[in-house]
Design a protein around this motif. Structure first.
Motif, PDB file in Angstrom:
ATOM      1  N   TRP A  30       1.427  -0.689  -0.256  1.00  0.00           N
ATOM      2  CA  TRP A  30      -0.202  -0.324   0.057  1.00  0.00           C
ATOM      3  C   TRP A  30       0.554   1.194  -0.007  1.00  0.00           C
ATOM      4  O   TRP A  30       1.513   1.729   0.879  1.00  0.00           O
ATOM      5  CB  TRP A  30      -0.685  -0.119   1.440  1.00  0.00           C
ATOM      6  N   PHE A  31       0.755   1.652  -1.287  1.00  0.00           N
ATOM      7  CA  PHE A  31       1.393   3.458  -1.245  1.00  0.00           C
ATOM      8  C   PHE A  31       1.070   4.432  -1.141  1.00  0.00           C
ATOM      9  O   PHE A  31       0.774   4.676  -2.555  1.00  0.00           O
ATOM     10  CB  PHE A  31       2.700   2.596  -2.412  1.00  0.00           C
ATOM     11  N   ARG A  32       1.112   5.178  -0.730  1.00  0.00           N
ATOM     12  CA  ARG A  32       0.811   6.937  -0.917  1.00  0.00           C
ATOM     13  C   ARG A  32       2.452   7.420  -1.105  1.00  0.00           C
ATOM     14  O   ARG A  32       3.046   7.742  -0.430  1.00  0.00           O
ATOM     15  CB  ARG A  32       0.329   7.114   1.057  1.00  0.00           C
ATOM     16  N   PRO A  33       2.159   8.146  -2.187  1.00  0.00           N
ATOM     17  CA  PRO A  33       3.868   8.841  -2.990  1.00  0.00           C
ATOM     18  C   PRO A  33       3.153  10.494  -2.053  1.00  0.00           C
ATOM     19  O   PRO A  33       2.195  10.824  -1.410  1.00  0.00           O
ATOM     20  CB  PRO A  33       2.955   9.555  -4.268  1.00  0.00           C
ATOM     21  N   THR A  34       4.507  10.522  -1.923  1.00  0.00           N
ATOM     22  CA  THR A  34       4.870  11.842  -0.866  1.00  0.00           C
ATOM     23  C   THR A  34       6.607  11.997  -1.928  1.00  0.00           C
ATOM     24  O   THR A  34       6.992  11.240  -2.385  1.00  0.00           O
ATOM     25  CB  THR A  34       5.382  11.954   0.457  1.00  0.00           C
ATOM     26  N   GLY A  35       6.714  13.373  -1.045  1.00  0.00           N
ATOM     27  CA  GLY A  35       8.020  13.421  -1.975  1.00  0.00           C
ATOM     28  C   GLY A  35       9.153  12.796  -1.522  1.00  0.00           C
ATOM     29  O   GLY A  35      10.565  13.227  -1.903  1.00  0.00           O
ATOM     30  N   ARG A  36       8.763  12.533  -0.039  1.00  0.00           N
ATOM     31  CA  ARG A  36      10.358  11.500   0.047  1.00  0.00           C
ATOM     32  C   ARG A  36      10.078  10.454  -0.451  1.00  0.00           C
ATOM     33  O   ARG A  36      11.384   9.705   0.116  1.00  0.00           O
ATOM     34  CB  ARG A  36      10.407  11.771   2.037  1.00  0.00           C
ATOM     35  N   ASN A  37       9.624   9.376  -0.492  1.00  0.00           N
ATOM     36  CA  ASN A  37       9.397   8.618  -0.873  1.00  0.00           C
ATOM     37  C   ASN A  37       9.041   7.816  -1.753  1.00  0.00           C
ATOM     38  O   ASN A  37       9.125   6.631  -1.892  1.00  0.00           O
ATOM     39  CB  ASN A  37       8.328   7.853   0.106  1.00  0.00           C
ATOM     40  N   GLN A  38      10.068   8.482  -3.376  1.00  0.00           N
ATOM     41  CA  GLN A  38       9.575   8.226  -4.962  1.00  0.00           C
ATOM     42  C   GLN A  38      10.575   6.826  -4.829  1.00  0.00           C
ATOM     43  O   GLN A  38      10.675   6.259  -5.794  1.00  0.00           O
ATOM     44  CB  GLN A  38       9.937   9.204  -5.784  1.00  0.00           C
ATOM     45  N   ALA A  39      11.569   6.759  -4.198  1.00  0.00           N
ATOM     46  CA  ALA A  39      13.075   6.248  -4.517  1.00  0.00           C
ATOM     47  C   ALA A  39      12.502   4.509  -4.138  1.00  0.00           C
ATOM     48  O   ALA A  39      12.367   3.520  -4.970  1.00  0.00           O
ATOM     49  CB  ALA A  39      13.864   6.297  -3.327  1.00  0.00           C
ATOM     50  N   MET A  40      10.962   4.727  -3.186  1.00  0.00           N
ATOM     51  CA  MET A  40      10.461   3.322  -2.973  1.00  0.00           C
ATOM     52  C   MET A  40       9.592   2.670  -4.275  1.00  0.00           C
ATOM     53  O   MET A  40       9.620   1.409  -4.566  1.00  0.00           O
ATOM     54  CB  MET A  40      10.308   3.614  -1.453  1.00  0.00           C
ATOM     55  N   LEU A  41       8.670   4.062  -4.269  1.00  0.00           N
ATOM     56  CA  LEU A  41       7.866   3.566  -5.475  1.00  0.00           C
ATOM     57  C   LEU A  41       8.622   2.670  -6.774  1.00  0.00           C
ATOM     58  O   LEU A  41       8.599   1.646  -7.265  1.00  0.00           O
ATOM     59  CB  LEU A  41       7.433   4.790  -6.202  1.00  0.00           C
ATOM     60  N   THR A  42      10.386   3.496  -6.576  1.00  0.00           N
ATOM     61  CA  THR A  42      11.311   2.570  -8.488  1.00  0.00           C
ATOM     62  C   THR A  42      11.470   1.557  -7.886  1.00  0.00           C
ATOM     63  O   THR A  42      11.267   0.405  -8.250  1.00  0.00           O
ATOM     64  CB  THR A  42      12.376   3.497  -8.263  1.00  0.00           C
TER      65      THR A  42
END
Length: 86
Positions: A30-42
């Motif tokens: 479960w992923f909620r995009p923020t400015g700090r976690n874009q590396a995790m989405l990648t």
């Protein structure tokens, strides 16, 4: 974080995927995009996770079962994922 950029997150994610697939279970994030976690989405995307649902700004990602890459040559894993039963 001292381990960011060294692949530790990817290694842990791959081991969790391996354990889930071995048990025939799906693995979701479960992923909620923020400015700090874009590396995790990648990291999720490179690991084969794809969006399967959305709840507002929350993305539900799921990995397809399949082969999971081994850890890099410079990492030695000891132990493993415990056999947890639901």
């Amino acid at each position: 974080c001292r381990v960011a950029g060294r692949g530790v997150g990817t290694i842990v994610l791959h081991r969790l995927m391996e354990a889930a697939f071995r048990r025939g279970m799906p693995i979701r994030a479960w992923f909620r995009p923020t400015g700090r976690n874009q590396a995790m989405l990648t990291t999720y995307r490179f690991a084969g996770f794809r969006e399967v649902a959305r709840e507002g700004d929350l993305q539900i990602l799921q990995a397809r079962p399949g082969p999971v890459p081994p850890p890099p040559h410079y990492v030695t894993l000891r132990g493993g994922v415990p056999d947890v039963r639901a």
